[in-house]
Design an enzyme around this catalytic site. Sequence first.
Site, PDB file in Angstrom:
ATOM      1  N   LYS A  20       0.847  -1.208   0.000  1.00  0.00           N
ATOM      2  CA  LYS A  20       0.000   0.000   0.000  1.00  0.00           C
ATOM      3  C   LYS A  20       0.880   1.256   0.000  1.00  0.00           C
ATOM      4  O   LYS A  20       0.595   2.246   0.667  1.00  0.00           O
ATOM      5  CB  LYS A  20      -0.925   0.020   1.221  1.00  0.00           C
ATOM      6  CG  LYS A  20      -1.859  -1.165   1.348  1.00  0.00           C
ATOM      7  CD  LYS A  20      -2.934  -1.160   0.288  1.00  0.00           C
ATOM      8  CE  LYS A  20      -4.018  -2.181   0.614  1.00  0.00           C
ATOM      9  NZ  LYS A  20      -3.531  -3.565   0.631  1.00  0.00           N
TER      10      LYS A  20
ATOM     11  N   LYS B 242      17.205  -1.433 -45.445  1.00  0.00           N
ATOM     12  CA  LYS B 242      17.079  -0.218 -46.254  1.00  0.00           C
ATOM     13  C   LYS B 242      18.053  -0.267 -47.429  1.00  0.00           C
ATOM     14  O   LYS B 242      17.768   0.210 -48.522  1.00  0.00           O
ATOM     15  CB  LYS B 242      17.353   1.009 -45.381  1.00  0.00           C
ATOM     16  CG  LYS B 242      16.654   2.270 -45.837  1.00  0.00           C
ATOM     17  CD  LYS B 242      16.839   3.379 -44.830  1.00  0.00           C
ATOM     18  CE  LYS B 242      16.051   4.613 -45.214  1.00  0.00           C
ATOM     19  NZ  LYS B 242      14.601   4.440 -45.095  1.00  0.00           N
TER      20      LYS B 242
ATOM     21  N   ASP C  34       5.710   3.793 -38.194  1.00  0.00           N
ATOM     22  CA  ASP C  34       5.330   4.786 -37.196  1.00  0.00           C
ATOM     23  C   ASP C  34       4.308   5.788 -37.727  1.00  0.00           C
ATOM     24  O   ASP C  34       3.296   6.047 -37.093  1.00  0.00           O
ATOM     25  CB  ASP C  34       6.565   5.501 -36.635  1.00  0.00           C
ATOM     26  CG  ASP C  34       7.506   6.001 -37.715  1.00  0.00           C
ATOM     27  OD1 ASP C  34       7.167   5.891 -38.912  1.00  0.00           O
ATOM     28  OD2 ASP C  34       8.587   6.514 -37.364  1.00  0.00           O
TER      29      ASP C  34
ATOM     30  N   SER D 126       7.603   4.619 -48.331  1.00  0.00           N
ATOM     31  CA  SER D 126       8.546   3.754 -47.623  1.00  0.00           C
ATOM     32  C   SER D 126       7.911   2.412 -47.278  1.00  0.00           C
ATOM     33  O   SER D 126       8.586   1.370 -47.289  1.00  0.00           O
ATOM     34  CB  SER D 126       9.047   4.447 -46.355  1.00  0.00           C
ATOM     35  OG  SER D 126       7.967   4.752 -45.485  1.00  0.00           O
TER      36      SER D 126
END
Length: 492
Positions: free
Chosen positions: A101, A388, A414, A421
């Site tokens: 607690k 990439k 994102d 992309s």
Amino acid sequence: MGFFVQLTEAIAERQSLLMTGLDPNPEMLQSWAQRRGMANRSFLSQARHWIKAVVEETSPHVCAIKASLGFYQALGPLGLELLLEVRDLVPRDLPLIIDAKHGDLNSSTALAHYLFKDLGVDAVTLSPLAGQDIAAPFLLYADKAVVITCRSSNPAAKRIQYHPSDADPLFLQIVRECQLWGTPDQLLLEVGTSDPTVLGQVRQAAPERVLMLRSIWSEEERLDGLLEAGLNDAADGLLLPLPQNLLVEDDLGEQAGELKALINRRRERWLEQHPRADGNSCALWVAEEGRPDPADQQATTALILDLFDIGCLLFGEYVQASGAVFNYYVDLRQIISDPNLFHRVLHSYSTLLEQLHFDRIAGIPYGSLPTATGLSLALHKPLIYPRKEVKAHGARRLIEGDFNEGDRVVVVDDILITGGSVLEGIAKLESSGLVVEDVVVFIDHGGQRDRRARERLEAAGYRVHAVLDIAQITRTLLAAGRLSADQAAVLT
């Protein structure tokens, strides 16, 4: 193994919602010790033998064990040594919860380290009155959990807990607020009540949370009411303490087993009486069709505000990856430095991903790779990603990670601006024999206002799912006073 996985596996393996409380109360132990010829021993010795016996007798019949820190602190240094013995006695596949607690901000970081690192417990109860900051140091431990005490069973607490009114009592406000602090797998709720009506109110306000009951409910009729009110759509999500009077009985193990069997019969009956509306959810707690869930709206609002407050939205002239120049920039890379916020972002993605069918998660480099990694760990799905650029040395792989031709992959990114992309990454995945049907992004830049990127992906045969869009973010920030009218105009 994280706390939530540990708990759910313990529930499944032991087929139990019961929890053992290891609180060596002197009054309770007196008769137990006398029957075993230990009346003349020290209380510490009696407590040590009682704890060992209770753990051995109840471990096969419970899904968690809870120890109240105050009992052990009251015994001084020897009591804390006894708590270390408790850690050693409790089987490692059973979660150990410390009932502290705790509500002091100044000592939270130190206590979190002591409990989670030094003592090795799995969860801790906290008092919520200091707000989200009380939970933050504990939530930094990703494999642990916190249990927020949202209501006390003490009758004298009623005047406080039902302020300002019975219609909107403080304890339900706490339930709604603290759900914003952590995801369901890292934040549980402790409810002190033996009243099914009260428990039902908490369950309605927190349908996804595990509720830990703190009450005396040994009467079978009361048990039925509490199960009816507190079970979730899978007939679990509710932890019930073994009645304290059982913990000093000579046939404790037998009675615990009988109680477990009784509860399981009630759970089976509950499932028969509450058929699911579809394969995933129970009609009892699904929001009316066409109406958003207020709890979800509140969580989304808090998420947007927190993203803004840590600097994820910047104003000025920024060149995007596509070459376009915008008057603002969404910098989601800030999220990974805030573990609590990052966890909430992952949870928002997971809500969408759990509705899809896929074998692997593919992150689009490089911005979404931390997110894709977190989702892979959270959802127990393998991670891959298209490079990439292909290296001129080493294995010269186009796709990093292990996969099989024909595997179904969900692509995670994102922010969706032009879709370029994402399509580039998908092309690499598909050229390696992988199947892509769904794309999940955190922010859809266009939203309903500019659907060109979404339509570009849909025209190529891919479904697009977004947690947020710019219009939704703008409305929320404007309403909260975080944006001026001029700034809002830039975004819309």
